[in-house]
Scaffold this active site. Structure first.
Site, PDB file in Angstrom:
ATOM      1  N   HIS A   1       0.889  -1.225  -0.009  1.00 36.51           N
ATOM      2  CA  HIS A   1      -0.034  -0.160  -0.023  1.00 36.51           C
ATOM      3  C   HIS A   1       0.970   1.194  -0.008  1.00 36.51           C
ATOM      4  O   HIS A   1       0.468   2.368  -0.429  1.00 36.51           O
ATOM      5  CB  HIS A   1      -0.958  -0.073   1.187  1.00 36.51           C
ATOM      6  CG  HIS A   1      -0.457   0.199   2.401  1.00 36.51           C
ATOM      7  ND1 HIS A   1      -0.196  -0.468   3.410  1.00 36.51           N
ATOM      8  CD2 HIS A   1      -0.405   1.526   3.137  1.00 36.51           C
ATOM      9  CE1 HIS A   1       0.095  -0.026   4.579  1.00 36.51           C
ATOM     10  NE2 HIS A   1      -0.035   1.352   4.299  1.00 36.51           N
TER      11      HIS A   1
ATOM     12  N   ASP B   1       1.257  -7.407   2.457  1.00 37.30           N
ATOM     13  CA  ASP B   1       1.295  -6.222   2.100  1.00 37.30           C
ATOM     14  C   ASP B   1       2.952  -5.762   1.934  1.00 37.30           C
ATOM     15  O   ASP B   1       3.209  -5.124   2.852  1.00 37.30           O
ATOM     16  CB  ASP B   1       0.659  -5.338   3.232  1.00 37.30           C
ATOM     17  CG  ASP B   1       0.468  -3.982   2.665  1.00 37.30           C
ATOM     18  OD1 ASP B   1       0.843  -3.494   1.757  1.00 37.30           O
ATOM     19  OD2 ASP B   1      -0.411  -3.344   3.497  1.00 37.30           O
TER      20      ASP B   1
ATOM     21  N   SER C   1       3.844   2.386   8.509  1.00 36.55           N
ATOM     22  CA  SER C   1       3.683   1.519   7.441  1.00 36.55           C
ATOM     23  C   SER C   1       4.949   1.113   6.638  1.00 36.55           C
ATOM     24  O   SER C   1       5.851   1.991   6.023  1.00 36.55           O
ATOM     25  CB  SER C   1       2.590   1.720   6.518  1.00 36.55           C
ATOM     26  OG  SER C   1       1.372   1.463   7.083  1.00 36.55           O
TER      27      SER C   1
HETATM   28  N1  ARG Z   1      -4.972   0.636   7.585  1.00 40.15           N
HETATM   29  C1  ARG Z   1      -3.675   0.658   7.104  1.00 40.15           C
HETATM   30  C2  ARG Z   1      -3.063   2.047   7.303  1.00 40.15           C
HETATM   31  O1  ARG Z   1      -3.198   2.939   7.370  1.00 40.15           O
HETATM   32  C3  ARG Z   1      -3.621   0.253   5.531  1.00 40.15           C
HETATM   33  C4  ARG Z   1      -4.333   1.106   4.734  1.00 40.15           C
HETATM   34  C5  ARG Z   1      -4.356   0.689   3.245  1.00 40.15           C
HETATM   35  N2  ARG Z   1      -5.359  -0.513   2.994  1.00 40.15           N
HETATM   36  C6  ARG Z   1      -6.638  -0.346   2.698  1.00 40.15           C
HETATM   37  N3  ARG Z   1      -7.237  -1.609   2.607  1.00 40.15           N
HETATM   38  N4  ARG Z   1      -7.336   0.788   2.485  1.00 40.15           N
HETATM   39  O2  ARG Z   1      -3.321   3.070   7.331  1.00 40.15           O
HETATM   40  N1  ASP Z   2      -1.503   1.537   8.069  1.00 45.42           N
HETATM   41  C1  ASP Z   2      -0.722   2.583   8.723  1.00 45.42           C
HETATM   42  C2  ASP Z   2       0.283   3.223   7.771  1.00 45.42           C
HETATM   43  O1  ASP Z   2      -0.304   3.291   6.318  1.00 45.42           O
HETATM   44  C3  ASP Z   2      -0.013   2.115  10.104  1.00 45.42           C
HETATM   45  C4  ASP Z   2      -0.912   2.342  11.062  1.00 45.42           C
HETATM   46  O2  ASP Z   2      -1.749   3.153  11.099  1.00 45.42           O
HETATM   47  O3  ASP Z   2      -0.795   1.415  12.084  1.00 45.42           O
HETATM   48  O4  ASP Z   2       1.026   3.773   8.078  1.00 45.42           O
END
Ligand code: ARG
Ligand code: ASP
Length: 671
Positions: free
Chosen positions: A84, A221, A607
């Protein structure tokens, strides 16, 4: 000022008791935690983590693009981060003929690696406490304006000196502890960074938004890049003649794997946390801001999902927008729930009452709590007006696009579907009209509504055959102008006062803690600077009678696999590998590990961060947190706050068995 800096240092230093896993620590001061880390299983020294004289683990960690972390995993500049995080690059190389998002991408030779204009990775050369220089010339009799001017001037001079005339150095001075401490950061910025590999989205984004922010998780990921340098190994603009960068340090990979209880450490660039917020701000987040913003995004998501399920072309257009609307939407829900479940507001209020008692007769701190109440209540309603300006009025695509000068027009129209935008306009503007008091609405909004009679009729005028760009631009300009002229100044000036109050409050909390022999440990809020978090692999209980174990496996992917459901439709090749149990050397107990959770304190920006074992070897790549623990940006609960990491062995399995890109694995050093 020297005395003051030392005083603050004394307040945060030298806690030798075993701590909870909360905290994002400064690498250059990690020697203060090292005993605690070693007691928890860490085998290396503070010098191994961060050293100015010798190569250390920090030399293998990079700030990837603007908002992610990445790490170097070979002597030839190979880099791993999240799928991502590389999504934009993978997408931009994709076309109908070469759909790397769907099919994945693997460079089988170096000349197949794809350049990415605009993408940079930054290596931290060194960091340094510059508090004294930043505050040089400061006198307590100065006004805040004078202080700001002085600090700005000093910072510019420090940055200028640190940068010299080296074009590829990036220098920045950043405030910590609300401006009680300042650090200088000097980076080398490499701008020739090429895409090396990415699994298909059905692996890299497996589970999609359904599984996002959740455990159990089975997302592969990751994506691979390579840093290139000029012949002298220094940063250089993209050129065919550039050569793979030779790093000062790269991570060796521990393929023996991990288990519950093992020490873990995350080394990366967390973006933003607010652990020292006053109760009123936490209350506002959990009870007002988040619920309203969630409701507004639910309206948009319902509309998007309805239209996306009707038409494959619409689904593709809105895939990325839908993911980003949904990402914060889901996080805010977990966060609000977590804050309430932890009784964070009540606990803070209790603390503030004690603090008030203690502060009596201390001129610096007396009255602080009352002042916070006063300031926060002065902006509570306006803050909601601001939330609605951003999440309702400006969230209509055509309104923002036209109002902001039609930037990125080609991409905008390619991914635009008017029925979604029109339905969103109707839903969002009705919500605004209903939930925001009349006295806060612009005369323009009220006039238009009166003129058309209803939001629906207004929408019919705005969205005819084509959206009316002029009208959309006018809506944007008029409503934002009204907000900017009438409310922004109040919000800005009160927020400035609040920030200033925090500077004092921060010192007050530390002093209080010391005076009362408290056990609270202090670390600076995340601010996109390099930090170390550590903890251990651990399951958790999300709710009554449920316990989650900490490691997921390929068998779990197969259990979720469903060709009918987009988020769970895996590549046939993965099914075949599973059926044949063709796991190569990556097999563990008849399956392949995929992801694991641990107690490291992380946030957005972490991330892609390396997850290291007790010896500093790479065991995983951080990519998310569990839903029940997403309040960790405000308040950390060791019972449920867990970071989610890709198990590095799953990446190796995909590279090896699925992609057949063994040459990449040969580059790595596996222990
Ligand atoms: N939750 C994770 C992080 O902020 C991954 C976000 C990307 N994936 C998604 N399915 N939207 O931020
Ligand atoms: N998914 C998040 C990122 O993209 C990580 C988090 O918020 O734990 O940095």
């Amino acid at each position: 000022m020297k005395r003051f800096a030392l005083f603050l240092l004394a307040l945060c230093a030298g806690v030798s008791v075993l701590r909870a896993d909360e905290g994002m620590w400064l690498p250059s001061e990690i020697y203060k935690n090292i005993k605690d880390m070693q007691a928890k299983g860490f085998k290396l020294t503070a010098e191994d983590i961060y050293s100015i004289n010798n190569s250390s683990l920090k030399d293998a960690v990079v700030h990837f693009g603007g908002g992610c972390t990445g790490e170097i995993i070979s002597s030839e500049g190979l880099l791993i981060t999240n799928h991502h995080c590389g999504y934009g690059q993978i997408q931009s190389h994709s076309s109908v003929e070469h759909d790397y998002l769907t099919d994945g991408f693997w460079a089988m030779t170096r000349d197949q690696e794809l350049p990415n204009p605009g993408l940079t990775v930054s290596f931290l050369e060194y960091m340094e406490d510059v508090t004294e220089q930043v505050l040089k010339g400061y006198k307590p009799t100065m006004t805040e304006e004078q202080r700001i001017a002085l600090v700005d001037k000093n910072i510019k001079a420090i940055e200028k000196k640190a940068k010299g005339d080296v074009p590829y150095l990036k220098v920045q001075v950043k405030a910590l502890y609300y401006g009680n401490v300042y650090y200088l950061y000097v980076f080398k910025v490499y701008s020739d960074v090429r895409l090396v590999g990415a699994p298909p989205s059905s692996i890299g984004k497996f589970g999609g938004d359904t599984d996002n922010w959740m455990w159990p998780r089975h997302t592969g990921d990751f994506s691979l890049f390579r840093v290139y340098a000029g012949k002298d190994n220094e940063p250089a603009e993209y050129s065919k003649d550039n050569v793979p960068y030779t790093p000062k340090r790269f991570f060796k990979i521990n393929a023996k794997g991990i288990g519950e209880g093992d020490f873990t450490m995350v080394y990366g660039f967390p973006g933003r946390t607010n652990e020292y917020l006053f109760s009123d701000a936490v209350k506002y987040t959990a009870e007002k801001s988040n619920p309203h913003k969630i409701a507004l995004r639910t309206l948009r998501l319902d509309i998007q999902n309805r239209e996306m399920s009707k038409d494959q072309a619409v689904r593709i257009k809105y895939a990325s927008k839908n993911a980003s609307v949904s990402n914060a939407w889901k996080k805010w829900q977990g966060e609000a729930k977590g804050i309430i479940k932890m009784r964070a507001v009540e606990n803070k209020e209790e603390f503030e009452a004690k603090f008030t008692e203690w502060s009596k007769g201390k001129p610096e701190y007396e009255g602080l709590v009352a002042k916070f109440h006063e300031l926060y209540s002065a902006i509570e309603e306006l803050s909601l007006v601001q939330d609605y300006q951003n999440e309702a009025l400006n969230a209509v695509e055509i309104v923002s696009f036209a109002g902001r000068g039609q930037r990125g027009a080609e991409k905008f129209w390619k991914d635009y579907y008017m029925p979604i935008d029109k339905a969103s306009f109707i839903a969002l503007y009705n919500a605004y009209n209903k939930n925001i008091a009349d006295k806060y609405k612009s005369p323009y909004f009220k006039e238009k509504l009166a003129e058309y009679g209803s939001i629906e009729k207004w929408a019919d005028a705005l969205f005819t055959e084509q959206p009316n760009l002029e009208m959309a631009a006018e809506i944007y300009k008029e409503t934002n102008k009204y907000f900017r002229e009438n409310y922004a100044p109040v919000l800005d000036s009160v927020n400035k006062e609040i920030t200033l109050l925090y500077r004092t409050y921060m010192r007050g909390m530390m002093e209080y803690n010391k005076a009362t022999r408290g056990t609270k440990v202090f670390y600076p809020d995340a601010n996109s600077t390099l930090r170390v978090a550590y903890g251990h692999v651990k399951g958790y209980s999300p709710s009554d009678a449920v316990y989650y174990t900490p490691v997921s496996s390929l068998d779990g992917i197969i259990q979720k696999d469903n060709p009918e459901i987009y988020d769970y439709n895996i590549p046939q090749k993965l099914r075949d590998l599973h059926a044949a149990k063709d796991y190569g050397q990556w097999e563990v107990n008849g399956s392949v590990p995929v992801a694991f959770i641990a107690t490291n304190h992380t946030t957005g920006g972490n991330s892609g961060s390396p997850v290291l074992d007790a010896e500093g070897n790479l065991i995983g790549v951080n990519f998310d947190r569990v839903w029940e623990g997403t309040m960790s940006d405000v308040v950390f609960d060791p019972e449920v706050c867990r970071n989610i990491s890709l198990d590095i062995r799953f990446a190796l399995f995909v590279i090896d068995r699925l992609a057949g890109a063994n040459h990449l694995i040969e580059e790595m050093e596996i222990v």
